[in-house]
Design a protein around this motif. Structure first.
Motif, PDB file in Angstrom:
ATOM      1  N   CYS A  60     -29.272  31.940  91.892  1.00  9.68           N
ATOM      2  CA  CYS A  60     -29.343  30.509  92.157  1.00  9.68           C
ATOM      3  C   CYS A  60     -27.968  29.877  91.960  1.00  9.68           C
ATOM      4  O   CYS A  60     -27.182  30.333  91.121  1.00  9.68           O
ATOM      5  N   ASP A  76     -32.062  27.304  95.490  1.00 10.28           N
ATOM      6  CA  ASP A  76     -33.045  27.874  94.556  1.00 10.28           C
ATOM      7  C   ASP A  76     -33.163  29.387  94.684  1.00 10.28           C
ATOM      8  O   ASP A  76     -33.706  30.044  93.786  1.00 10.28           O
ATOM      9  N   GLU A  79     -36.655  30.888  93.881  1.00 16.59           N
ATOM     10  CA  GLU A  79     -37.437  30.234  92.842  1.00 16.59           C
ATOM     11  C   GLU A  79     -38.214  29.075  93.489  1.00 16.59           C
ATOM     12  O   GLU A  79     -37.830  28.581  94.560  1.00 16.59           O
ATOM     13  N   PRO A  80     -39.297  28.615  92.871  1.00 13.65           N
ATOM     14  CA  PRO A  80     -40.038  27.482  93.435  1.00 13.65           C
ATOM     15  C   PRO A  80     -39.115  26.294  93.697  1.00 13.65           C
ATOM     16  O   PRO A  80     -38.212  26.016  92.908  1.00 13.65           O
ATOM     17  N   SER A  81     -39.342  25.613  94.787  1.00  8.62           N
ATOM     18  CA  SER A  81     -38.453  24.545  95.226  1.00  8.62           C
ATOM     19  C   SER A  81     -38.210  23.503  94.124  1.00  8.62           C
ATOM     20  O   SER A  81     -39.158  23.002  93.508  1.00  8.62           O
ATOM     21  N   THR A  83     -36.759  23.923  91.199  1.00 10.86           N
ATOM     22  CA  THR A  83     -36.800  24.376  89.802  1.00 10.86           C
ATOM     23  C   THR A  83     -35.511  25.040  89.333  1.00 10.86           C
ATOM     24  O   THR A  83     -35.382  25.339  88.147  1.00 10.86           O
ATOM     25  N   LYS A 118     -43.944  34.762  83.367  1.00 16.45           N
ATOM     26  CA  LYS A 118     -43.694  33.587  84.186  1.00 16.45           C
ATOM     27  C   LYS A 118     -43.457  32.369  83.297  1.00 16.45           C
ATOM     28  O   LYS A 118     -44.141  32.177  82.287  1.00 16.45           O
ATOM     29  N   GLY A 120     -43.347  29.067  84.532  1.00 18.66           N
ATOM     30  CA  GLY A 120     -43.902  27.838  85.061  1.00 18.66           C
ATOM     31  C   GLY A 120     -42.792  26.927  85.557  1.00 18.66           C
ATOM     32  O   GLY A 120     -41.609  27.121  85.233  1.00 18.66           O
ATOM     33  N   ALA A 121     -43.149  25.920  86.337  1.00 19.22           N
ATOM     34  CA  ALA A 121     -42.137  25.056  86.943  1.00 19.22           C
ATOM     35  C   ALA A 121     -41.283  24.352  85.891  1.00 19.22           C
ATOM     36  O   ALA A 121     -40.042  24.340  85.970  1.00 19.22           O
ATOM     37  N   GLY A 122     -41.939  23.764  84.888  1.00 20.58           N
ATOM     38  CA  GLY A 122     -41.185  23.071  83.846  1.00 20.58           C
ATOM     39  C   GLY A 122     -40.281  24.006  83.067  1.00 20.58           C
ATOM     40  O   GLY A 122     -39.149  23.658  82.724  1.00 20.58           O
ATOM     41  N   LEU A 124     -38.937  26.786  84.150  1.00 18.31           N
ATOM     42  CA  LEU A 124     -37.800  27.184  84.991  1.00 18.31           C
ATOM     43  C   LEU A 124     -36.736  26.090  85.035  1.00 18.31           C
ATOM     44  O   LEU A 124     -35.538  26.374  84.937  1.00 18.31           O
ATOM     45  N   VAL A 125     -37.173  24.839  85.189  1.00 19.04           N
ATOM     46  CA  VAL A 125     -36.218  23.723  85.211  1.00 19.04           C
ATOM     47  C   VAL A 125     -35.399  23.719  83.927  1.00 19.04           C
ATOM     48  O   VAL A 125     -34.166  23.604  83.959  1.00 19.04           O
TER      49      VAL A 125
END
Length: 224
Positions: A60, A76, A79-81, A83, A118, A120-122, A124-125
């Motif tokens: 990334c 990204d 990775e999820p958009s 994040t 994993k 999760g989105a939070g 990863l951010v």
């Protein structure tokens, strides 16, 4: 970069490329910081890291270019958009620097080796943002300033004193050219009209009205 390319006169850059690694829930986040001055240079560095870390799941990236920071990109890389690249870009864009000037001409690439858990989105951010922030904490950042260059003619006998007094007053001195008839001092100031007016007054006092500083060019320099 020419002074006509921007209205900014000062910003902050990394003094050297660096690398910093953190582990979060078994995933390795390896952050590379590069000093770059073009999109081509940034993308070449990203491509090189893809080859070096060919076995990593994600590479990334985020970069900011130019004195006015008009070029900002993020990716990204699977990775999820939203994040990875955007949190990385935010970490660069909002970075507090020693003199308060904005950070630019910098590329951050976070290479992630997935550890099986994993986030999760939070998560990863936070992971990508913190990875870049910690890498910046460990890096050396220096100011880069646009200078207006002047020359000042001086008798050979007077040139050393002029140079010492100008340096003591905080002016950026460059190499003096010793010509047959006289010496030519080269000095730089912040590229503003107000600073130029202050220089004119200083030169008038220094030379008892006999000398005049002549503007010749502008250029960007790193202030170590």
């Amino acid at each position: 970069m020419d002074s006509n390319d921007s209205t900014a006169t000062r910003y902050t850059v990394p003094s050297a490329d660096s690398v910093h690694e953190v582990e979060i829930k078994r995933s390795r986040f390896i952050t590379y910081l590069y000093r770059v001055e073009s999109e081509v240079q940034a993308r070449e560095a990203i491509a090189a890291l893809r080859k070096t870390h060919f076995d990593a799941r994600h590479h990334c990236s985020a970069f900011i270019l130019g004195a006015d920071r008009m070029t900002q990109r993020s990716n990204d890389d699977g990775e999820p958009s939203g994040t990875a690249g955007i949190p990385m870009l935010d970490a660069l864009a909002k970075r507090d620097t020693p003199d308060g000037s904005p950070l630019s001409d910098i590329l951050a690439v976070v290479v992630r080796y997935f550890g099986g858990i994993k986030l999760g989105a939070g998560g990863l951010v936070r992971a990508y943002s913190d990875s870049v922030s910690q890498a910046l904490d460990a890096a050396t950042l220096i100011p880069r300033q646009r200078l207006r260059i002047f020359t000042l003619d001086a008798d050979h006998a007077l040139a050393p004193r002029y140079e010492n007094d100008l340096r003591a007053a905080g002016y950026q001195m460059e190499a003096t050219v010793w010509e047959a008839e006289h010496a030519v001092l080269h000095l730089g100031i912040e590229d503003t009209d107000a600073t130029a007016a202050q220089l004119a007054e200083f030169i008038a006092t220094l030379t008892s009205g006999a000398g005049t500083a002549r503007p010749t060019a502008t250029k960007w320099v790193d202030i170590a």
